[in-house]
Design an enzyme around this catalytic site. Sequence first.
Site, short mmCIF file in Angstrom:
data_model
loop_
_atom_site.label_atom_id
_atom_site.label_comp_id
_atom_site.label_asym_id
_atom_site.label_seq_id
_atom_site.Cartn_x
_atom_site.Cartn_y
_atom_site.Cartn_z
N ASP A 152 0.84 -1.20 0.00
CA ASP A 152 0.00 0.00 0.00
C ASP A 152 0.88 1.25 0.00
O ASP A 152 2.09 1.18 0.24
CB ASP A 152 -0.90 0.02 1.25
CG ASP A 152 -2.01 -1.02 1.18
OD1 ASP A 152 -2.20 -1.61 0.11
OD2 ASP A 152 -2.69 -1.21 2.22
N LYS A 171 -3.29 3.62 -3.20
CA LYS A 171 -4.65 4.07 -3.51
C LYS A 171 -4.92 5.39 -2.79
O LYS A 171 -4.52 5.58 -1.66
CB LYS A 171 -5.68 3.04 -3.07
CG LYS A 171 -5.58 1.71 -3.79
CD LYS A 171 -6.64 0.74 -3.31
CE LYS A 171 -6.52 -0.60 -4.03
NZ LYS A 171 -7.55 -1.56 -3.59
N MET A 194 -11.89 6.14 7.10
CA MET A 194 -12.03 6.85 5.82
C MET A 194 -13.21 7.83 5.84
O MET A 194 -13.98 7.90 4.89
CB MET A 194 -12.21 5.83 4.68
CG MET A 194 -11.05 4.86 4.55
SD MET A 194 -11.38 3.48 3.42
CE MET A 194 -12.50 2.46 4.43
#
Length: 263
Positions: free
Chosen positions: A43, A65, A177
């Site tokens: 990641d 991402k 998030m």
Amino acid sequence: MATLLDPTARGRVILVGAGPGDPGLLTVRAVEALKSADIVVHDGLIDPRVLDLAPASAQRISVAKRRARHTLPQESINALIIAHVRTGAIVVRLKGGDPFIFGRGGEEVEAVRAAGLPVEVIPGVSAALGCAAEAMLPLTHRDYSSAVSFVAGQCKGLADQDWSGLAGKGRTLVIYMGVATANDIADKLMRDGVAPDMPVATLERGTLAGARALRTLLADLGAMMAREKVASPAIIVVGEVVDLSDAQDRLGRWAAVAEGTFA
């Protein structure tokens, strides 16, 4: 069943949880897996010190991402992992936090198994646990909270998600998030009956340099995010346990500034 960390076993995948950021929070098993890697598919928020635990000869592939921008779609990440495993490589799929808590680890395990390849999962300290511990914020407490729930604040159809009963007195809600949708989250929870004065904390960059733990009330959540310029990675914690933490009271500070009494 023999462990997949057997160095003689080739052509396999190890999903590794890298924890919330601080390399010191890696498990011993995670370090062993990294040292065995031929390929590290990682990641974007992985600390470089964690990547350095892999052999210098190991190929490092970032599949970072970001909101509304993915280097590779998930299907391509799955295909990339499988292609390398089929060459006989030991592929470590390194994911922030824990692979099975909003890490899409379940999807990757399904894909690898569907390809008939061996896979092992090494859990990591999730962002919720690592950030909360640093802020001295107990997610459960005998006197204040007997239940804790985890939800994603950045998803399609947020308004249609059923969060009823997940937040309120005696409960703790942890939102991953949720920075960009903080206003919508606060409105949603208040519509579901959560009191506007319910304590809420934002834990930004937990366990990393520049970490901040800020608290306010639910009705002020979106406004505080804007005032304090909170940026990802961050989690939001809603519940009475927030008042037990070391998080800074930003609503009280803002009120004092507005009244001209803050020195």
